[in-house]
Motif scaffolding. Structure first.
Motif, PDB file in Angstrom:
ATOM      1  N   ALA A 156       1.091  -1.281  -0.376  1.00 34.78           N
ATOM      2  CA  ALA A 156       0.479   0.022   0.366  1.00 34.78           C
ATOM      3  C   ALA A 156       1.162   1.653   0.460  1.00 34.78           C
ATOM      4  O   ALA A 156       0.442   2.466  -0.931  1.00 34.78           O
ATOM      5  CB  ALA A 156      -1.048   0.120   1.180  1.00 34.78           C
ATOM      6  N   PHE A 157       1.594   1.392   0.700  1.00 33.90           N
ATOM      7  CA  PHE A 157       2.847   2.524   0.732  1.00 33.90           C
ATOM      8  C   PHE A 157       3.892   2.539  -0.115  1.00 33.90           C
ATOM      9  O   PHE A 157       2.983   3.849  -1.091  1.00 33.90           O
ATOM     10  CB  PHE A 157       4.054   2.242   2.365  1.00 33.90           C
ATOM     11  CG  PHE A 157       5.194   2.677   2.037  1.00 33.90           C
ATOM     12  CD1 PHE A 157       4.208   4.189   2.440  1.00 33.90           C
ATOM     13  CD2 PHE A 157       6.426   2.673   1.487  1.00 33.90           C
ATOM     14  CE1 PHE A 157       5.205   5.738   2.798  1.00 33.90           C
ATOM     15  CE2 PHE A 157       6.943   4.322   1.624  1.00 33.90           C
ATOM     16  CZ  PHE A 157       6.979   5.169   3.070  1.00 33.90           C
ATOM     17  N   LEU A 158       4.559   1.655  -1.255  1.00 32.17           N
ATOM     18  CA  LEU A 158       4.934   1.635  -2.223  1.00 32.17           C
ATOM     19  C   LEU A 158       3.467   2.003  -4.171  1.00 32.17           C
ATOM     20  O   LEU A 158       3.877   3.024  -4.421  1.00 32.17           O
ATOM     21  CB  LEU A 158       4.953   0.363  -2.999  1.00 32.17           C
ATOM     22  CG  LEU A 158       5.185   0.052  -4.267  1.00 32.17           C
ATOM     23  CD1 LEU A 158       6.631   0.818  -4.630  1.00 32.17           C
ATOM     24  CD2 LEU A 158       5.473  -1.365  -4.848  1.00 32.17           C
ATOM     25  N   VAL A 159       2.378   1.372  -3.278  1.00 30.81           N
ATOM     26  CA  VAL A 159       1.662   2.368  -3.942  1.00 30.81           C
ATOM     27  C   VAL A 159       1.026   3.803  -4.173  1.00 30.81           C
ATOM     28  O   VAL A 159       1.551   4.323  -5.076  1.00 30.81           O
ATOM     29  CB  VAL A 159       0.344   1.637  -4.195  1.00 30.81           C
ATOM     30  CG1 VAL A 159      -1.220   2.265  -4.903  1.00 30.81           C
ATOM     31  CG2 VAL A 159      -0.053   0.458  -4.749  1.00 30.81           C
ATOM     32  N   VAL A 160       1.175   4.112  -3.017  1.00 30.29           N
ATOM     33  CA  VAL A 160       0.996   5.661  -2.784  1.00 30.29           C
ATOM     34  C   VAL A 160       2.267   6.304  -3.024  1.00 30.29           C
ATOM     35  O   VAL A 160       2.020   7.266  -3.958  1.00 30.29           O
ATOM     36  CB  VAL A 160       1.235   5.737  -1.194  1.00 30.29           C
ATOM     37  CG1 VAL A 160       1.042   7.110  -1.049  1.00 30.29           C
ATOM     38  CG2 VAL A 160      -0.557   5.181  -0.770  1.00 30.29           C
ATOM     39  N   ILE A 161       3.225   6.063  -2.797  1.00 35.49           N
ATOM     40  CA  ILE A 161       4.965   6.720  -3.537  1.00 35.49           C
ATOM     41  C   ILE A 161       4.923   6.278  -5.104  1.00 35.49           C
ATOM     42  O   ILE A 161       5.049   7.338  -5.228  1.00 35.49           O
ATOM     43  CB  ILE A 161       5.671   5.869  -2.925  1.00 35.49           C
ATOM     44  CG1 ILE A 161       5.687   6.358  -1.098  1.00 35.49           C
ATOM     45  CG2 ILE A 161       6.648   6.509  -3.718  1.00 35.49           C
ATOM     46  CD1 ILE A 161       6.016   7.743  -0.705  1.00 35.49           C
TER      47      ILE A 161
END
Length: 82
Positions: free
Chosen positions: A10-15
């Motif tokens: 999820a953090f990767l997708v946001v970044i």
């Protein structure tokens, strides 16, 4: 997938979305995308994203940044910008 993997993804997708958004405003979004992918790959033990894909992303990121620089300089020279 473990909860750590889910939160990392999820953090990767946001970044990644931030990187795409930054690219629209002439910021180094491609490098942000590369480094976030590198961090995610390292956090997951390079199971999902391997070295070949990271090398390809690095080459594409550097090519995009270099092309942006060259085209920006050519455009400035064409239209007599200071």
């Amino acid at each position: 997938m473990s909860p750590f993997d889910n939160s990392g993804l999820a953090f990767l997708v946001v970044i990644l979305f931030i990187g795409v958004y930054a690219t629209l405003f002439a910021l180094p979004g491609t490098l942000l995308i590369f480094f976030s992918t590198l961090i995610y790959a390292a956090a997951t033990g390079f199971d999902r994203i391997g070295g070949q894909l990271l090398a390809l992303l690095l080459v594409l990121s550097l090519l995009a940044e270099g092309l942006e620089l060259v085209l920006g300089m050519a455009g400035a020279a064409t239209f007599h910008a200071s």
